[in-house]
Design a protein around this motif. Sequence first.
Motif, short mmCIF file in Angstrom:
data_model
loop_
_atom_site.label_atom_id
_atom_site.label_comp_id
_atom_site.label_asym_id
_atom_site.label_seq_id
_atom_site.Cartn_x
_atom_site.Cartn_y
_atom_site.Cartn_z
N VAL A 48 -2.76 2.48 -4.26
CA VAL A 48 -2.39 3.84 -4.03
C VAL A 48 -3.52 4.24 -4.20
O VAL A 48 -4.08 3.81 -4.68
N GLN A 49 -3.37 4.87 -3.47
CA GLN A 49 -4.49 6.14 -3.44
C GLN A 49 -3.58 7.43 -2.90
O GLN A 49 -2.50 8.23 -2.36
N GLU B 223 3.63 7.51 1.97
CA GLU B 223 3.76 6.47 3.16
C GLU B 223 3.56 4.81 2.69
O GLU B 223 3.00 4.58 2.14
N ILE C 198 -3.40 11.74 -2.84
CA ILE C 198 -4.85 13.09 -2.59
C ILE C 198 -4.17 14.57 -3.14
O ILE C 198 -2.62 14.49 -2.20
N ASP D 72 0.59 5.56 0.03
CA ASP D 72 -0.30 7.06 0.19
C ASP D 72 0.60 7.87 0.06
O ASP D 72 1.55 7.69 0.41
N ALA E 156 -8.34 6.68 -5.68
CA ALA E 156 -7.71 5.57 -5.62
C ALA E 156 -7.16 4.06 -6.57
O ALA E 156 -7.62 4.72 -7.69
N ALA F 152 -9.70 13.03 -3.76
CA ALA F 152 -8.71 11.86 -3.26
C ALA F 152 -9.12 10.44 -4.50
O ALA F 152 -9.90 10.79 -5.03
N ALA G 273 0.61 12.43 -0.97
CA ALA G 273 -0.31 13.46 -0.47
C ALA G 273 0.85 14.45 -1.15
O ALA G 273 1.46 14.72 -1.09
N GLN H 74 0.53 -1.45 -0.33
CA GLN H 74 0.11 0.25 -0.16
C GLN H 74 0.75 1.15 -0.26
O GLN H 74 1.57 1.35 0.36
N GLU I 84 8.52 5.83 5.00
CA GLU I 84 8.02 7.13 4.95
C GLU I 84 9.11 8.27 4.25
O GLU I 84 9.94 8.55 4.14
#
Length: 194
Positions: free
Chosen positions: A168-169, A29, A171, A18, A178, A176, A20, A16, A138
């Motif tokens: 993957v998300q 992350e 933002i 994430d 996905a 947001a 931003a 996963q 991170e």
Amino acid sequence: AQETRQLDSHEHGVGQLDIAIDGSQVAMELHAPGADIVGFEYGAESDGDIALVDAALLILAQPLDLFVVPDAAKCIVVDARAELESEDEHDDHEDVVEDHGDEDHDDHDGEDHAEDGHDEHEGEDHVEEAGHTEFHAEYLLECGDITSLSEISFAYFTTFPNALEVEVQVISGKGATAFEVEHDAPMLDLSNLN
């Protein structure tokens, strides 16, 4: 066996990520099962396994080698840290590698955390019993031209062949979104997010 199933909250082969995007900064992350990164999820005991974990942490602390962005975006690593966690002790990070970018940290090789008098592999017995470990990283990037951040190429899959997919998300100012990035199609298109 039932207790083991409850601990197994991740799926092998699936990580996963994430992301931003805020102004010129990109925070990332990553969470990846130990099996995806080093090929096993038990606590490293042998010298060979410990060496694999240490090597993986050093690689994970170099985000732009794993998640390749266009040169035109002019992104640099401001901060990068990678650690190995056991599922039952997420707050106990027995291995941590940090890279704070290029400025005045050229002498930092990611290994000096063992010089403070304790063994960096202390406490691994409880990791072995947990049965599941996860790598956590991170990153903070600063990009000179964020509008040129149109895609991310996942060299991650070449580096870690056991990894099959990354959920993957992203933002950004547009909300947001996905994505699923797969080993066979290792490209994330961000062109509609800037």
